[in-house]
Design a protein around this motif. Structure first.
Motif, PDB file in Angstrom:
ATOM      1  N   ILE A  15       9.325  -3.930  -7.924  1.00  0.00           N
ATOM      2  CA  ILE A  15       8.342  -4.319  -8.947  1.00  0.00           C
ATOM      3  C   ILE A  15       9.049  -4.746 -10.226  1.00  0.00           C
TER       4      ILE A  15
ATOM      5  N   VAL B 107      -1.761  -0.726 -11.027  1.00  0.00           N
ATOM      6  CA  VAL B 107      -0.809   0.222 -10.421  1.00  0.00           C
ATOM      7  C   VAL B 107      -0.739   1.494 -11.259  1.00  0.00           C
TER       8      VAL B 107
ATOM      9  N   HIS C  56      -3.957   3.360 -10.669  1.00  0.00           N
ATOM     10  CA  HIS C  56      -3.997   3.887  -9.302  1.00  0.00           C
ATOM     11  C   HIS C  56      -3.172   5.170  -9.178  1.00  0.00           C
TER      12      HIS C  56
END
Length: 238
Positions: A92, A139, A142
């Protein structure tokens, strides 16, 4: 024969030193492509795990337990999971940094002063930048929602099935998730094809097939992820 002097080896006036792999545009695009494919592989595995929620709490909770014990007895509790997390985080970071730096280069190189610009890119291409921002923010949400359980009001530690149901029993949980999955679908649709081009897999004869694969992957993965909140909203998962 006289040895070449340092002065002899000097570059011609006006020339720039050769860039490193990372410093070059091609290098950054390659890093972006490889890191994107790593994340795509993770998404495929992730959606397959998510769909286990339709088999009931016992199987889904067993899957959640397995994630923390995979690699045993060679690896200790959660070691394999943390290795996956670290690898994914590295992908990422590499993807985000290379995307940002390529974007800055594109802005610097873009000619200005035109009254009208011709629309050449697809909708997915034009929204890649903001889609990436949406996905990055998701993200974080989450993780806080289903990993640390910080923002999940009805969370029960050690019960992933119940926590998924709790998340998608709220309107905001569904809105955040569905918006992010739409961004993921667009990102995959354009990103997979771009990665194939960058890594040399594209050609005049294969482009149509690659675009079809990109569209198919985006559709299947988006549908798979969206199926979970829809299942909770319709009562199929409860």
């Amino acid at each position: 024969m006289a040895l070449a002097t340092r002065t002899d080896r000097k570059r011609a006036p006006g020339t720039r030193p050769p860039r490193s792999f990372w410093g070059s545009t091609i290098g950054k695009k390659a890093v972006m492509a490889v890191s994107g494919l790593i994340m795509l592989g993770y998404l495929v595995a992730h959606v397959m795990g998510n769909l286990k929620v339709f088999f009931g709490p016992e199987e889904f909770n067993a899957y959640g337990h397995w994630l923390r014990t995979m690699g045993a007895p060679v690896l200790h509790h959660e070691w394999a999971l943390w290795l996956v997390r670290i690898g994914l985080l590295a992908a990422i970071a590499a993807h985000g940094v290379s995307a940002y730096q390529l974007s800055r280069r594109d802005i610097k190189a873009r000619p200005t002063g035109y009254a009208h610009r011709r629309r050449r890119a697809s909708y997915a291409t034009r929204t890649m930048r903001w889609g990436g921002v949406i996905i990055a923010l998701f993200v974080v949400w989450h993780i806080l929602d289903l990993t640390t359980l910080t923002v999940n009001e009805n969370a029960e530690p050690g019960k992933p099935y119940e926590n998924v149901v709790a998340t998608f029993s709220t309107w905001y949980g569904n809105v955040i998730y569905l918006t992010a999955m739409a961004a993921v679908g667009l990102h995959i649709r354009h990103g997979f094809w771009s990665a194939a081009q960058t890594l040399g897999a594209g050609s005049a004869t294969r482009d149509r097939a690659l675009k079809a694969v990109a569209n198919g992957l985006a559709l299947v993965l988006t549908a798979g992820f969206v199926a979970v909140p829809v299942g909770v909203m319709t009562g199929v998962v409860s």
